[in-house]
Design a protein around this motif. Sequence first.
Motif, short mmCIF file in Angstrom:
data_model
loop_
_atom_site.label_atom_id
_atom_site.label_comp_id
_atom_site.label_asym_id
_atom_site.label_seq_id
_atom_site.Cartn_x
_atom_site.Cartn_y
_atom_site.Cartn_z
N THR A 2 8.27 6.91 22.62
CA THR A 2 9.32 6.10 22.00
C THR A 2 9.82 4.99 22.92
OG1 THR A 2 10.05 8.16 20.98
CG2 THR A 2 11.57 6.29 20.86
N ILE A 52 16.71 -1.10 11.31
CA ILE A 52 16.23 -1.85 10.15
C ILE A 52 15.07 -2.77 10.55
CG2 ILE A 52 16.89 -3.72 8.54
CD1 ILE A 52 19.68 -2.27 8.40
N GLY A 53 15.25 -3.51 11.63
CA GLY A 53 14.17 -4.38 12.12
C GLY A 53 12.94 -3.57 12.52
N ALA A 54 13.18 -2.45 13.18
CA ALA A 54 12.08 -1.63 13.68
C ALA A 54 11.32 -0.98 12.52
CB ALA A 54 12.61 -0.56 14.63
N SER A 55 12.06 -0.46 11.56
CA SER A 55 11.43 0.21 10.43
C SER A 55 10.65 -0.79 9.57
CB SER A 55 12.49 0.94 9.60
OG SER A 55 11.90 1.64 8.54
N ALA A 56 11.24 -1.96 9.37
CA ALA A 56 10.53 -3.00 8.62
C ALA A 56 9.25 -3.42 9.35
CB ALA A 56 11.43 -4.22 8.40
N ALA A 57 9.27 -3.24 10.67
CA ALA A 57 8.09 -3.59 11.48
C ALA A 57 7.02 -2.50 11.42
CB ALA A 57 8.51 -3.90 12.91
N GLY A 58 7.22 -1.49 10.60
CA GLY A 58 6.12 -0.63 10.22
C GLY A 58 5.93 0.65 11.03
N GLY A 59 6.92 1.04 11.81
CA GLY A 59 6.82 2.31 12.53
C GLY A 59 7.99 3.20 12.21
N ARG A 60 8.03 4.34 12.91
CA ARG A 60 9.13 5.28 12.68
C ARG A 60 10.33 4.90 13.53
NH1 ARG A 60 5.09 10.31 12.24
NH2 ARG A 60 5.21 10.53 9.96
N ALA A 61 11.49 4.80 12.89
CA ALA A 61 12.72 4.43 13.60
C ALA A 61 13.79 5.46 13.30
CB ALA A 61 13.18 3.04 13.16
N ASP A 120 8.61 5.98 17.00
CA ASP A 120 8.15 4.79 17.73
C ASP A 120 9.32 4.05 18.38
OD1 ASP A 120 5.31 4.96 16.96
OD2 ASP A 120 6.12 4.67 14.94
N VAL A 121 10.46 4.03 17.68
CA VAL A 121 11.65 3.37 18.21
C VAL A 121 12.88 4.24 17.90
CG1 VAL A 121 13.22 1.38 18.00
CG2 VAL A 121 10.76 1.01 18.05
N LEU A 174 6.42 -5.97 8.74
CA LEU A 174 6.83 -7.27 9.27
C LEU A 174 5.85 -7.77 10.34
CD1 LEU A 174 9.34 -9.08 8.82
CD2 LEU A 174 10.50 -7.76 10.59
N LEU A 175 5.15 -6.83 10.97
CA LEU A 175 4.23 -7.22 12.05
C LEU A 175 2.85 -7.61 11.53
CD1 LEU A 175 5.11 -4.53 14.74
CD2 LEU A 175 6.05 -6.82 14.44
#
Lengths: 399, 311
Positions: free
Chosen positions: A59, A75-84, A31-32, A208-209
């Motif tokens: 992506t 870290i921000g992206a993964s905490a936001a619930g997708g694949r980073a 995702d990111v 996080l989202l």
Amino acid sequence: MTTRTEYVKGTPVALDGDRAVAEAMRQVNPDVVAAYPITPQTEIVQRFSEFVANGEVDTEFIAVESEHAAMSACIGASAAGGRAQTATAGAGLALMWEVTWVAAGTRLPIVMHVVNRSLSAPLNILCDHSDSMGVRDAGWIQLYAETIQEAYDDAIQAVRIAEHPDVMLPTMHTLDGFVLGHSLERIEVLPDEVVRGFIGTYNPRYSLLDVDHPVTFGPNDYHDYFFEHRRQQIEGMERALDVIPQIGEEFGALTGRRYGLVEGYQLDDADFAIVALGSINGTVKVVVDELRRQDRKVGLLKVRSFRPFPADKVAQALGGKRAIAVLDRSFSFGAQAHPLFLEVLTALYTHGFTPGMANYVFGLGGRDTLPWQIRQVYDDLAELEGVVSAPVRYLTVRE
Amino acid sequence: MALSLKQLSTKGELLAPGHRACAGCAETIIVRQVLHAIDYPVVVAVPTGCLEVVTTPYPYTSWYVPWIHSAFENSASTIAGAETMYRSLVKQGKIEDRGTKFVVFAGDGATYDIGLQFLSGAVERGHRFLYVCLNNEAYMNTGIQRSSATPMGAWTTTSPVGEVIVGKKENRKDMTAIMVAHNIPYAAQAAPHAWRDLMTKVQKAVEVDGPSFIDVLSPCQRGWRYETEETIGLSKLAADTCIWPLYEVVDGVWKLNYRPKKKPITEWFKSQGRFSHLLRPENKHLVEEIQGVVDKEWERLLRRCEVSGAA
């Protein structure tokens, strides 16, 4: 009994290691991706940028201003619930060091592709394992590849390993800079839908989202809880000892390429063994074949998973050998011996084995290691029975 | 939403009471003002610092909104990652677009110094987030060390008042101008006494399609050496002495939001222990020098606003 014909048919292509990893990333379709260019990883980020520019992936790519920012954004992206995901090498991994710990401690299943490079100074862009060994204690799973095919396969399996609910740890897989990163190899690329089927969808427990269920990520944790959280993290790492081979078997059932924690080569009846990480294993295999033709009982243990370190498997594979050489492509200044050796020695000792052992440091800063030098190691081993050799020996260095 | 106190008083708190901030801390006041101003779902990132420490001592949290702390320097990158994931998942139809806003609350150390590169990168890339600097003009969490936001002449524990060197020798950075130089669509300075001004700025900031930055002066009774009940009064005095002008820059157009009857800087120095040495006769030249700097900066701001035609 599974037969070869039942395996998914891949497309044979000639790819260098960086492009093979980029291809796996395209198929995984994170995702990111947040990444920064550094030799010898640059081709991954360039190639992946093309996939983004051509709409070949969903992506969102963040062309960050440093590797520290790359990992921070992951870290921000993964905490936001997708694949980073990210990719780096050498100094880039060193710059990320602080936040590699944050990623692991926050239990974020980030995948990082590492193209091994030495650390400055002196400045050197070529391969050794100082970079990934520099973060060996950060709480990431670490897989080392012998070939480009393995690097491609690891890039896919890493997603499943990291996201496994028993594990939930960031995972890095490495490929030797230039030796694999910039060399061409014939590999089999799986069909996109097979990769996507294999990795499935990621369903995070917390995001996080999810504004309706707010969660505090990364709070301040003192003496009253910190230790327990570390303990949980250690358990996640220990459980990866089961998960990595499970996923490797599942991948093997699909593709015919089975993966475990370690791989023995001509090892069962061997008296003398070499243990190594990364692309040098290919060279060692050539020498083993050659020596076997001369009826010498030599073998190899390739360690795929360095973190977690599969002590039981290593001891099982090496127990009873007369002498063992461990090759380290990194160096810990002032240490008695170097990272892989210390792990192997500890594994053997704690399982009641005390074979002759020697630690060889090789290939620092991209120094080529040739078959005759590996032959020399096996020759040395014949004289090492019953001896744990000190000091460390250096292969290929001019004294 | 129109900003009336009556209406605001009916909004639920997003920062719970019971946190461990010092009495008189401006940071938690400002956070509540900012969160009250935003009529959308909010995701917050906070770097290591006072706010993080006092609001999330595990297993407690004061945050009724999703919140993340990663490290000291990287909140801008962290929120950029979360905001990018939001765009990615919305684009792919994996989550609903609820107009979620992404906000950083960071101290001046995290903003002006250790995190400047990360902030610059995130702003240049145009992520949609509001970065609020809670500017208490020093590293307060580690015990009052100078930052590049610390004003000239101020005492801190790393710019002590000695026999040879008297407080901080250097002038502070103009952080808001640095952000403006990134062609950021919205940048502003605010202070908590001017709550309506601050909250209006927040509402403008979260509506822009891109990054926004608000530098908010955050009086710190421990670090500035004043009595706890004086926080809001000092916020006003900073604006009245032109130490902390209130203005905004919208798409490069500078606009002054408050024109005080300028008070002399000695009023500011008399109000806080961190400046007490400047009141000694032998340091008169320093006061004059600093007054000169403040005047020059104020004039420069007025000129910028005049050139923009929005003074």
